[in-house]
Design a protein around this motif. Structure first.
Motif, mmCIF file in Angstrom:
data_model
loop_
_atom_site.group_PDB
_atom_site.id
_atom_site.type_symbol
_atom_site.label_atom_id
_atom_site.label_comp_id
_atom_site.label_asym_id
_atom_site.label_seq_id
_atom_site.Cartn_x
_atom_site.Cartn_y
_atom_site.Cartn_z
ATOM 1 N N GLU A 13 -5.550 6.638 -3.371
ATOM 2 C CA GLU A 13 -4.402 7.331 -3.963
ATOM 3 C C GLU A 13 -3.383 6.326 -4.512
ATOM 4 O OE1 GLU A 13 -3.913 10.600 -4.557
ATOM 5 O OE2 GLU A 13 -5.987 10.814 -3.891
ATOM 6 N N ARG A 14 -3.147 5.265 -3.763
ATOM 7 C CA ARG A 14 -2.208 4.238 -4.230
ATOM 8 C C ARG A 14 -2.730 3.554 -5.491
ATOM 9 N NH1 ARG A 14 -1.659 -0.062 -1.139
ATOM 10 N NH2 ARG A 14 0.221 -0.642 -2.240
ATOM 11 N N LEU A 15 -4.036 3.335 -5.565
ATOM 12 C CA LEU A 15 -4.631 2.696 -6.733
ATOM 13 C C LEU A 15 -4.482 3.577 -7.977
ATOM 14 C CD1 LEU A 15 -6.245 0.387 -7.952
ATOM 15 C CD2 LEU A 15 -8.324 1.519 -7.180
ATOM 16 N N LYS A 16 -4.659 4.894 -7.819
ATOM 17 C CA LYS A 16 -4.510 5.818 -8.945
ATOM 18 C C LYS A 16 -3.079 5.797 -9.487
ATOM 19 C CE LYS A 16 -7.948 9.103 -7.337
ATOM 20 N NZ LYS A 16 -8.140 10.439 -6.750
ATOM 21 N N VAL A 17 -2.107 5.725 -8.593
ATOM 22 C CA VAL A 17 -0.694 5.762 -9.001
ATOM 23 C C VAL A 17 -0.237 4.414 -9.552
ATOM 24 C CG1 VAL A 17 1.665 6.047 -8.152
ATOM 25 C CG2 VAL A 17 -0.137 7.603 -7.381
ATOM 26 N N ALA A 18 -0.594 3.311 -8.885
ATOM 27 C CA ALA A 18 -0.067 1.987 -9.239
ATOM 28 C C ALA A 18 -0.763 1.370 -10.455
ATOM 29 C CB ALA A 18 -0.179 1.046 -8.053
ATOM 30 N N GLY A 19 -2.026 1.667 -10.631
ATOM 31 C CA GLY A 19 -2.762 1.091 -11.763
ATOM 32 C C GLY A 19 -2.913 -0.413 -11.639
ATOM 33 N N THR A 20 -2.442 -1.152 -12.636
ATOM 34 C CA THR A 20 -2.642 -2.606 -12.648
ATOM 35 C C THR A 20 -1.689 -3.339 -11.699
ATOM 36 O OG1 THR A 20 -1.133 -2.841 -14.521
ATOM 37 C CG2 THR A 20 -3.479 -2.602 -15.008
ATOM 38 N N GLU A 21 -0.634 -2.685 -11.228
ATOM 39 C CA GLU A 21 0.299 -3.321 -10.300
ATOM 40 C C GLU A 21 -0.095 -3.112 -8.845
ATOM 41 O OE1 GLU A 21 1.816 -1.061 -12.664
ATOM 42 O OE2 GLU A 21 1.886 -2.726 -14.072
ATOM 43 N N TYR A 22 -1.311 -2.653 -8.608
ATOM 44 C CA TYR A 22 -1.789 -2.348 -7.262
ATOM 45 C C TYR A 22 -1.879 -3.598 -6.390
ATOM 46 C CZ TYR A 22 -5.122 -1.174 -3.576
ATOM 47 O OH TYR A 22 -5.733 -1.023 -2.372
ATOM 48 N N VAL A 23 -1.306 -3.513 -5.199
ATOM 49 C CA VAL A 23 -1.410 -4.565 -4.190
ATOM 50 C C VAL A 23 -1.923 -3.899 -2.913
ATOM 51 C CG1 VAL A 23 -0.148 -6.264 -2.823
ATOM 52 C CG2 VAL A 23 0.520 -5.824 -5.189
ATOM 53 N N PRO A 24 -3.089 -4.316 -2.404
ATOM 54 C CA PRO A 24 -3.652 -3.649 -1.233
ATOM 55 C C PRO A 24 -2.788 -3.837 0.014
ATOM 56 C CG PRO A 24 -5.052 -5.473 -1.939
ATOM 57 C CD PRO A 24 -3.944 -5.371 -2.911
ATOM 58 N N GLN A 25 -2.782 -2.808 0.857
ATOM 59 C CA GLN A 25 -2.083 -2.878 2.133
ATOM 60 C C GLN A 25 -3.077 -3.232 3.231
ATOM 61 O OE1 GLN A 25 -0.395 0.999 2.716
ATOM 62 N NE2 GLN A 25 1.535 0.426 1.765
ATOM 63 N N SER A 26 -2.564 -3.696 4.331
ATOM 64 C CA SER A 26 -3.403 -3.981 5.486
ATOM 65 C C SER A 26 -3.934 -2.674 6.061
ATOM 66 C CB SER A 26 -2.584 -4.706 6.547
ATOM 67 O OG SER A 26 -3.308 -4.783 7.757
ATOM 68 N N HIS A 27 -5.155 -2.696 6.569
ATOM 69 C CA HIS A 27 -5.712 -1.486 7.174
ATOM 70 C C HIS A 27 -5.010 -1.131 8.485
ATOM 71 C CE1 HIS A 27 -8.021 -4.721 9.076
ATOM 72 N NE2 HIS A 27 -8.148 -3.907 10.096
ATOM 73 N N HIS A 28 -4.238 -2.047 9.032
ATOM 74 C CA HIS A 28 -3.507 -1.785 10.276
ATOM 75 C C HIS A 28 -2.329 -0.839 10.066
ATOM 76 C CE1 HIS A 28 -5.792 -4.598 12.648
ATOM 77 N NE2 HIS A 28 -5.645 -5.504 11.696
ATOM 78 N N GLU A 29 -1.967 -0.582 8.815
ATOM 79 C CA GLU A 29 -0.861 0.323 8.544
ATOM 80 C C GLU A 29 -1.257 1.782 8.674
ATOM 81 O OE1 GLU A 29 1.510 -0.527 5.178
ATOM 82 O OE2 GLU A 29 1.132 -2.681 5.316
ATOM 83 N N HIS A 30 -2.554 2.062 8.794
ATOM 84 C CA HIS A 30 -3.023 3.444 8.831
ATOM 85 C C HIS A 30 -3.457 3.893 10.220
ATOM 86 C CE1 HIS A 30 -2.728 3.689 4.533
ATOM 87 N NE2 HIS A 30 -3.327 2.507 4.460
ATOM 88 N N SER A 31 -3.441 3.019 11.193
ATOM 89 C CA SER A 31 -3.809 3.391 12.550
ATOM 90 C C SER A 31 -3.373 2.300 13.513
ATOM 91 C CB SER A 31 -5.313 3.598 12.660
ATOM 92 O OG SER A 31 -5.631 4.097 13.930
ATOM 93 N N SER A 32 -3.587 2.560 14.774
ATOM 94 C CA SER A 32 -3.225 1.605 15.806
ATOM 95 C C SER A 32 -4.300 1.597 16.881
ATOM 96 C CB SER A 32 -1.882 1.991 16.439
ATOM 97 O OG SER A 32 -1.620 1.203 17.568
ATOM 98 N N THR A 33 -4.618 0.440 17.395
ATOM 99 C CA THR A 33 -5.604 0.361 18.473
ATOM 100 C C THR A 33 -5.086 1.005 19.756
ATOM 101 O OG1 THR A 33 -4.818 -1.849 19.041
ATOM 102 C CG2 THR A 33 -6.702 -1.705 17.569
ATOM 103 N N TRP A 34 -3.794 1.200 19.853
ATOM 104 C CA TRP A 34 -3.216 1.839 21.035
ATOM 105 C C TRP A 34 -3.554 3.320 21.109
ATOM 106 C CZ3 TRP A 34 -1.182 -1.065 24.754
ATOM 107 C CH2 TRP A 34 -0.779 -2.346 24.428
ATOM 108 N N THR A 35 -3.926 3.927 19.974
ATOM 109 C CA THR A 35 -4.236 5.351 19.972
ATOM 110 C C THR A 35 -5.735 5.622 20.068
ATOM 111 O OG1 THR A 35 -4.297 5.406 17.558
ATOM 112 C CG2 THR A 35 -2.184 5.893 18.615
ATOM 113 N N MET A 36 -6.547 4.614 20.139
ATOM 114 C CA MET A 36 -7.994 4.797 20.200
ATOM 115 C C MET A 36 -8.450 5.095 21.626
ATOM 116 S SD MET A 36 -9.537 2.084 17.568
ATOM 117 C CE MET A 36 -9.126 2.156 15.851
ATOM 118 N N ASP A 37 -9.679 5.622 21.739
ATOM 119 C CA ASP A 37 -10.202 6.073 23.033
ATOM 120 C C ASP A 37 -10.311 4.975 24.086
ATOM 121 O OD1 ASP A 37 -10.403 8.665 22.262
ATOM 122 O OD2 ASP A 37 -12.537 8.573 21.788
#
Length: 66
Positions: A24-48
């Motif tokens: 979704e970010r890539l569709k909106v940002a286009g050529t100015e896209y800068v990837p985010q860390s995958h750690h921003e979408h979850s936390s190991t503290w919430t895993m089983d």
């Protein structure tokens, strides 16, 4: 110390969430896209397997007697 055998389901859910958000970010940002860390979408503290701890048998021999 934990009741779960695997985190595979949690990791799959985490990475699907990351890929969807980045797409979704890539569709909106286009050529100015800068990837985010995958750690921003979850936390190991919430895993089983949260709560798993290392036990040093050499340090606590009395607890290893049985």
């Amino acid at each position: 110390m934990t009741s779960s055998d695997s985190e595979a389901w949690d990791k799959g859910k985490w990475h699907r969430r990351h890929r969807r958000a980045e797409g979704e970010r890539l569709k909106v940002a286009g050529t100015e896209y800068v990837p985010q860390s995958h750690h921003e979408h979850s936390s190991t503290w919430t895993m089983d397997k949260d709560g798993k701890q290392y036990f040093d048998a050499a340090r606590y021999p009395r607890d290893m007697r049985k």
